[in-house]
Motif scaffolding. Structure first.
Motif, PDB file in Angstrom:
ATOM      1  N   PRO A 104       3.253  65.757  18.594  1.00 55.11           N
ATOM      2  CA  PRO A 104       4.533  65.135  18.960  1.00 55.11           C
ATOM      3  C   PRO A 104       5.624  65.274  17.909  1.00 55.11           C
ATOM      4  N   SER A 105       5.277  65.377  16.638  1.00 57.72           N
ATOM      5  CA  SER A 105       6.282  65.494  15.586  1.00 57.72           C
ATOM      6  C   SER A 105       6.106  66.820  14.866  1.00 57.72           C
ATOM      7  N   GLY A 106       7.216  67.483  14.577  1.00 54.59           N
ATOM      8  CA  GLY A 106       7.138  68.774  13.900  1.00 54.59           C
ATOM      9  C   GLY A 106       8.501  69.420  13.763  1.00 54.59           C
ATOM     10  N   PRO A 107       8.549  70.764  13.780  1.00 54.58           N
ATOM     11  CA  PRO A 107       9.814  71.474  13.529  1.00 54.58           C
ATOM     12  C   PRO A 107      10.862  71.315  14.625  1.00 54.58           C
ATOM     13  N   ASN A 108      10.483  70.836  15.790  1.00 55.16           N
ATOM     14  CA  ASN A 108      11.442  70.678  16.887  1.00 55.16           C
ATOM     15  C   ASN A 108      12.084  69.301  16.935  1.00 55.16           C
ATOM     16  N   ASP A 109      11.841  68.475  15.944  1.00 52.89           N
ATOM     17  CA  ASP A 109      12.330  67.097  15.984  1.00 52.89           C
ATOM     18  C   ASP A 109      13.848  67.006  16.024  1.00 52.89           C
ATOM     19  N   SER A 120      20.431  65.727  26.816  1.00 52.89           N
ATOM     20  CA  SER A 120      19.206  65.465  27.563  1.00 52.89           C
ATOM     21  C   SER A 120      17.996  65.550  26.641  1.00 52.89           C
ATOM     22  N   ALA A 121      17.263  64.455  26.533  1.00 49.07           N
ATOM     23  CA  ALA A 121      16.047  64.449  25.713  1.00 49.07           C
ATOM     24  C   ALA A 121      14.956  65.295  26.365  1.00 49.07           C
ATOM     25  N   ARG A 122      14.837  65.213  27.679  1.00 44.12           N
ATOM     26  CA  ARG A 122      13.832  66.027  28.374  1.00 44.12           C
ATOM     27  C   ARG A 122      14.160  67.507  28.265  1.00 44.12           C
ATOM     28  N   GLY A 123      15.441  67.842  28.340  1.00 47.53           N
ATOM     29  CA  GLY A 123      15.844  69.236  28.166  1.00 47.53           C
ATOM     30  C   GLY A 123      15.510  69.734  26.775  1.00 47.53           C
ATOM     31  N   ALA A 124      15.711  68.897  25.775  1.00 48.21           N
ATOM     32  CA  ALA A 124      15.382  69.269  24.392  1.00 48.21           C
ATOM     33  C   ALA A 124      13.886  69.487  24.229  1.00 48.21           C
ATOM     34  N   ALA A 125      13.086  68.725  24.940  1.00 45.34           N
ATOM     35  CA  ALA A 125      11.639  68.891  24.861  1.00 45.34           C
ATOM     36  C   ALA A 125      11.203  70.216  25.485  1.00 45.34           C
ATOM     37  N   LEU A 126      11.960  70.700  26.461  1.00 49.57           N
ATOM     38  CA  LEU A 126      11.596  71.946  27.138  1.00 49.57           C
ATOM     39  C   LEU A 126      12.035  73.191  26.387  1.00 49.57           C
ATOM     40  N   VAL A 127      13.066  73.105  25.556  1.00 50.92           N
ATOM     41  CA  VAL A 127      13.616  74.310  24.934  1.00 50.92           C
ATOM     42  C   VAL A 127      13.127  74.547  23.512  1.00 50.92           C
ATOM     43  N   GLY A 128      12.349  73.682  22.960  1.00 50.37           N
ATOM     44  CA  GLY A 128      11.882  73.849  21.591  1.00 50.37           C
ATOM     45  C   GLY A 128      10.802  74.900  21.467  1.00 50.37           C
ATOM     46  N   ASP A 129      10.486  75.242  20.246  1.00 52.08           N
ATOM     47  CA  ASP A 129       9.391  76.161  19.974  1.00 52.08           C
ATOM     48  C   ASP A 129       8.069  75.483  20.286  1.00 52.08           C
ATOM     49  N   LEU A 130       7.018  76.267  20.399  1.00 53.78           N
ATOM     50  CA  LEU A 130       5.699  75.721  20.684  1.00 53.78           C
ATOM     51  C   LEU A 130       5.305  74.745  19.582  1.00 53.78           C
ATOM     52  N   GLN A 131       4.969  73.526  19.973  1.00 47.23           N
ATOM     53  CA  GLN A 131       4.656  72.468  19.006  1.00 47.23           C
ATOM     54  C   GLN A 131       3.481  71.662  19.554  1.00 47.23           C
ATOM     55  N   PRO A 132       2.293  71.782  18.978  1.00 43.87           N
ATOM     56  CA  PRO A 132       1.118  71.105  19.528  1.00 43.87           C
ATOM     57  C   PRO A 132       1.092  69.591  19.283  1.00 43.87           C
ATOM     58  N   TYR A 152      14.747  61.384  21.853  1.00 44.15           N
ATOM     59  CA  TYR A 152      15.765  60.363  22.111  1.00 44.15           C
ATOM     60  C   TYR A 152      16.454  59.938  20.815  1.00 44.15           C
ATOM     61  N   GLU A 153      15.699  59.868  19.712  1.00 41.34           N
ATOM     62  CA  GLU A 153      16.304  59.516  18.428  1.00 41.34           C
ATOM     63  C   GLU A 153      17.295  60.587  17.981  1.00 41.34           C
ATOM     64  N   ALA A 154      16.929  61.873  18.152  1.00 43.52           N
ATOM     65  CA  ALA A 154      17.845  62.963  17.803  1.00 43.52           C
ATOM     66  C   ALA A 154      19.061  62.952  18.722  1.00 43.52           C
ATOM     67  N   SER A 172      21.096  74.696  23.426  1.00 46.47           N
ATOM     68  CA  SER A 172      20.377  73.839  22.487  1.00 46.47           C
ATOM     69  C   SER A 172      20.994  73.994  21.102  1.00 46.47           C
ATOM     70  N   TYR A 173      20.910  72.916  20.356  1.00 43.03           N
ATOM     71  CA  TYR A 173      21.479  72.858  19.014  1.00 43.03           C
ATOM     72  C   TYR A 173      20.476  72.193  18.084  1.00 43.03           C
ATOM     73  N   ARG A 174      20.548  72.569  16.827  1.00 43.96           N
ATOM     74  CA  ARG A 174      19.789  71.864  15.786  1.00 43.96           C
ATOM     75  C   ARG A 174      20.739  70.874  15.124  1.00 43.96           C
ATOM     76  N   LEU A 175      20.237  69.702  14.873  1.00 44.15           N
ATOM     77  CA  LEU A 175      20.995  68.656  14.190  1.00 44.15           C
ATOM     78  C   LEU A 175      20.676  68.762  12.698  1.00 44.15           C
TER      79      LEU A 175
END
Length: 134
Positions: free
Chosen positions: A82-87, A68-80, A30-32, A113-116
């Motif tokens: 809550p915070s990491g490279p998909n932020d 969409s924040a939920r969409g962004a959570a679904l399209v990121g790389d595997l991240q075990p 949501y912050e991104a 999807s886009y990187r900010l």
């Protein structure tokens, strides 16, 4: 009595809607998303729609695009964690329809999807239809 159960159930469902932004896995998304609001221009939307049309000719976009924040959570790389490279990933999603095997219409979401990075949106990828639960 039924109406009482119905009202209690609706109150329970609506309680979860307000807490979504504070969920540990989605708070960063949501912050991104909030940071990218001003960067989504008609040119970015047109570019995403063109990429979807090129890569998925069977999918038809039927609504307007939105972050969409939920969409962004679904399209990121595997991240075990809550915070990491998909932020810094944001997802630009739109409602879509597809035609099924026997001619039935399937409703879903599709998007890009886009990187900010440094105040700019950098294209990352086109993502196939998601079930409409976003």
């Amino acid at each position: 009595m039924r109406s009482l159960f119905f009202l209690a159930g609706m109150a329970f469902l609506l309680t979860g809607c307000g807490a979504d932004r504070e969920h540990p896995g989605l708070k960063i998304k949501y912050e991104a998303m909030d940071a990218a609001q001003g960067l989504v221009t008609p040119a970015v939307i047109k570019d995403c729609a063109d990429r979807i049309a090129k890569e998925m000719p069977g999918v038809k976009v039927v609504g307007s695009f939105g972050l969409s924040a939920r969409g962004a959570a679904l399209v990121g790389d595997l991240q075990p964690f809550p915070s990491g490279p998909n932020d810094n990933i944001v997802a630009l999603m739109a409602p879509s329809t597809t035609e099924g095997l026997f001619g039935q219409e399937g409703k879903s979401y599709v998007g890009c999807s886009y990187r900010l990075l440094e105040g700019k949106l950098v294209f990352r990828g086109v993502h196939s239809p998601f079930v409409r639960r976003l």
